[in-house]
Design an enzyme around this catalytic site. Structure first.
Site, PDB file in Angstrom:
ATOM      1  N   GLU A  43      42.934  46.954  41.875  1.00 56.08           N
ATOM      2  CA  GLU A  43      43.664  45.748  42.295  1.00 56.08           C
ATOM      3  C   GLU A  43      43.588  44.772  41.134  1.00 56.08           C
ATOM      4  OE1 GLU A  43      42.190  43.767  45.856  1.00 56.08           O
ATOM      5  OE2 GLU A  43      42.885  41.857  45.046  1.00 56.08           O
ATOM      6  N   ARG A  47      45.599  36.227  38.242  1.00 51.46           N
ATOM      7  CA  ARG A  47      44.840  35.025  37.897  1.00 51.46           C
ATOM      8  C   ARG A  47      44.882  34.729  36.412  1.00 51.46           C
ATOM      9  NH1 ARG A  47      39.510  36.292  41.694  1.00 51.46           N
ATOM     10  NH2 ARG A  47      40.752  36.941  43.484  1.00 51.46           N
ATOM     11  N   LYS A 132      42.296  42.001  54.816  1.00 50.35           N
ATOM     12  CA  LYS A 132      41.213  41.730  53.880  1.00 50.35           C
ATOM     13  C   LYS A 132      40.336  40.662  54.543  1.00 50.35           C
ATOM     14  CE  LYS A 132      41.006  39.329  49.348  1.00 50.35           C
ATOM     15  NZ  LYS A 132      40.662  40.091  48.141  1.00 50.35           N
TER      16      LYS A 132
HETATM   17  C1  3PG Z   1      38.696  39.153  45.505  1.00 49.06           C
HETATM   18  O1  3PG Z   1      39.696  38.549  45.153  1.00 49.06           O
HETATM   19  O2  3PG Z   1      38.736  40.070  46.328  1.00 49.06           O
HETATM   20  C2  3PG Z   1      37.389  38.713  44.981  1.00 49.06           C
HETATM   21  O3  3PG Z   1      37.551  37.847  43.927  1.00 49.06           O
HETATM   22  C3  3PG Z   1      36.472  39.816  44.601  1.00 49.06           C
HETATM   23  O4  3PG Z   1      35.243  39.285  44.789  1.00 49.06           O
HETATM   24  P1  3PG Z   1      33.961  39.591  43.878  1.00 49.06           P
HETATM   25  O5  3PG Z   1      34.368  39.356  42.458  1.00 49.06           O
HETATM   26  O6  3PG Z   1      32.967  38.606  44.407  1.00 49.06           O
HETATM   27  O7  3PG Z   1      33.570  41.025  44.131  1.00 49.06           O
END
Ligand code: 3PG
Length: 187
Positions: A43, A47, A132
């Site tokens: 994914e 950003r 999610k």
């Molecule tokens: C996301 O967008 O799913 C999160 O930023 C992932 O979270 P993590 O970097 O804390 O694993």
């Protein structure tokens, strides 16, 4: 098919690496890490300015072997930009009815983000059953998912946010968790 069959994608990929890519030089190392971990899915978050180019490059070079999703999708313009790239799935951190209609019309499998019971009810009203759970660590983690399992038995989740190498398997053990996402395996 609900959400353009997002469950079909998630069932194949119990672990979804969430990756933010800043430039082309990072791509090779990221793909190598996926391959070393036996993961065939990614994914890529929207950003950075480079994100769309990264998606294009990874689709063109590794699209046969890796399912390429786009994350942090929060506007219709982003969905328009993504459609041309033939991505395999879309992830949004939140849930919104008009964005939801747009996601349905895109034909691309998608998973909206929820955190609260009201978010889940909105999603169910849209006809959806797969979300999610984000940010999982800040909204009750495993205990919240257990409660949601009792309240919303037909709903399945992909928790993300703050999940680590030590905690991901406890999330996956829950019957209402279909896959888990995060960046821990890329560090
Ligand atoms: C996301 O967008 O799913 C999160 O930023 C992932 O979270 P993590 O970097 O804390 O694993």
């Amino acid at each position: 098919m609900k959400q353009n069959n997002i469950r079909g994608i998630l069932e194949k990929h119990p672990i979804i690496p969430v990756v933010t890519i800043n430039n082309e030089a990072e791509v090779e190392g990221i793909i190598k890490k996926l391959q070393d971990n036996g993961i065939s899915c990614i994914e890529i978050t929207l950003r950075t300015d480079y994100a769309l180019s990264a998606i294009k490059l990874i689709k063109a070079t590794y699209g046969e072997e890796i399912s390429v999703g786009v994350g942090t999708v929060v506007t219709k313009d982003q969905i328009d930009a993504i459609k041309a790239l033939e991505v395999d799935f879309i992830v949004s951190p939140g849930i919104n009815a008009s964005l939801g209609e747009y996601l349905i019309d895109s034909g691309i499998p998608f998973i909206p983000g929820v955190a609260t019971p009201s978010d889940i009810i909105l999603g169910m009203q849209m006809g959806w059953d797969t979300f999610k759970f984000f940010p999982a660590n800040l909204f009750g983690g495993i205990e919240a998912l257990k409660t949601y399992g009792q309240v919303f038995p037909s709903v399945k989740f992909c928790p993300t946010g703050g999940i680590t190498g030590d905690t991901y398997s406890s999330f996956l053990d829950l019957t209402n968790v279909i896959s888990v996402g995060g960046s821990w395996m890329m560090k």
